[in-house]
Design an enzyme around this catalytic site. Structure first.
Site, PDB file in Angstrom:
ATOM      1  N   LEU A  57      -1.992   8.803   4.656  1.00 32.26           N
ATOM      2  CA  LEU A  57      -2.567   7.537   4.219  1.00 32.26           C
ATOM      3  C   LEU A  57      -3.991   7.820   3.761  1.00 32.26           C
ATOM      4  CD1 LEU A  57      -1.464   5.191   7.157  1.00 32.26           C
ATOM      5  CD2 LEU A  57      -0.461   5.319   4.874  1.00 32.26           C
ATOM      6  N   ASP A  58      -4.473   7.057   2.799  1.00 29.82           N
ATOM      7  CA  ASP A  58      -5.851   7.206   2.354  1.00 29.82           C
ATOM      8  C   ASP A  58      -6.792   6.972   3.532  1.00 29.82           C
ATOM      9  OD1 ASP A  58      -4.996   7.584  -0.275  1.00 29.82           O
ATOM     10  OD2 ASP A  58      -5.173   5.453  -0.766  1.00 29.82           O
ATOM     11  N   LYS A  59      -7.973   7.526   3.441  1.00 29.96           N
ATOM     12  CA  LYS A  59      -8.970   7.435   4.517  1.00 29.96           C
ATOM     13  C   LYS A  59      -9.152   5.988   4.997  1.00 29.96           C
ATOM     14  CE  LYS A  59     -13.899   7.971   5.356  1.00 29.96           C
ATOM     15  NZ  LYS A  59     -15.205   8.242   4.737  1.00 29.96           N
ATOM     16  N   ARG A 158      -2.649   0.708  -4.764  1.00 33.61           N
ATOM     17  CA  ARG A 158      -3.969   0.396  -5.316  1.00 33.61           C
ATOM     18  C   ARG A 158      -3.935   0.392  -6.844  1.00 33.61           C
ATOM     19  NH1 ARG A 158      -7.548   4.696  -2.324  1.00 33.61           N
ATOM     20  NH2 ARG A 158      -9.251   3.553  -3.303  1.00 33.61           N
TER      21      ARG A 158
END
Length: 195
Positions: A57-59, A158
């Site tokens: 997962l993205d930060k 996103r």
């Protein structure tokens, strides 16, 4: 991280926002991978600095992650993700809500041609498909969404939502900065991997 489930082969956890998943340039310490090795010292994939990690997962995205604790589990989960046998459901607050109540967006995603930290819809990119449904519309135009990923491309939600003119709230990279008049203090993208 919060552990939702654990047995001899599998760990299911909730990654908090702000935590990088595995070591990379600029993030050599304090990653989820480091926490996993503290929690469970012998995990497959350690030599690649990805102990038990089969997806990420993205930060600034929070949510559920699966971690393999054995080589057999690592192979099976990797295969299941590649063949899309694992369904991933997300929830997000969007800066602007789509006019439709639901939809499916199919648009290939690749690296942005100029801004290397961004991804973009590109004809030369990899196939990506996102199904979405509005759960709640807010008076300020924002909306709570449920997103079902058919594919798992970097920044997929996103990029796809931003392409509809409905970026994830708090996602400065893709145009989701929440305007000051909204009176909301948002310090990260409002995106959560729910199931």
């Amino acid at each position: 991280f919060q552990v939702l489930y654990e047995d001899d082969s599998l760990l299911v956890l909730v990654k908090p926002p702000g935590l990088v998943v595995h070591p990379a340039a600029g993030h050599w310490q304090g990653t989820l991978a480091h926490g996993l090795l503290h929690h469970c010292p012998s995990l497959p994939g350690t030599e690649q600095q990805r102990p038990g990690i089969v997806h990420r997962l993205d930060k600034d995205t929070s949510g559920v992650m699966l971690v393999a604790k054995t080589e057999a589990a690592l192979r099976q989960l990797t295969s299941d993700f590649q063949s899309r046998n694992i369904r991933k459901m997300y929830h997000a607050v969007l800066l602007r809500c789509p006019t439709e109540n639901s939809g499916r967006l199919v648009a290939a995603i690749g690296r942005h041609p100029v801004q290397r930290k961004k991804m973009a819809i590109r004809a030369s990119g990899r196939h990506a498909a996102t199904c979405w449904r509005v759960l709640e519309r807010y008076a300020n135009g924002m909306g709570l969404m449920e997103l079902d990923l058919e594919t798992g491309r970097t920044h997929q939600i996103r990029v796809h939502m931003a392409s509809l003119g409905c970026p994830v709230a708090g996602d400065d990279l893709y145009g989701g900065r929440v305007p000051a008049p909204y009176g909301l203090e948002v310090s990260r993208q409002l995106l959560h991997a729910s199931t």
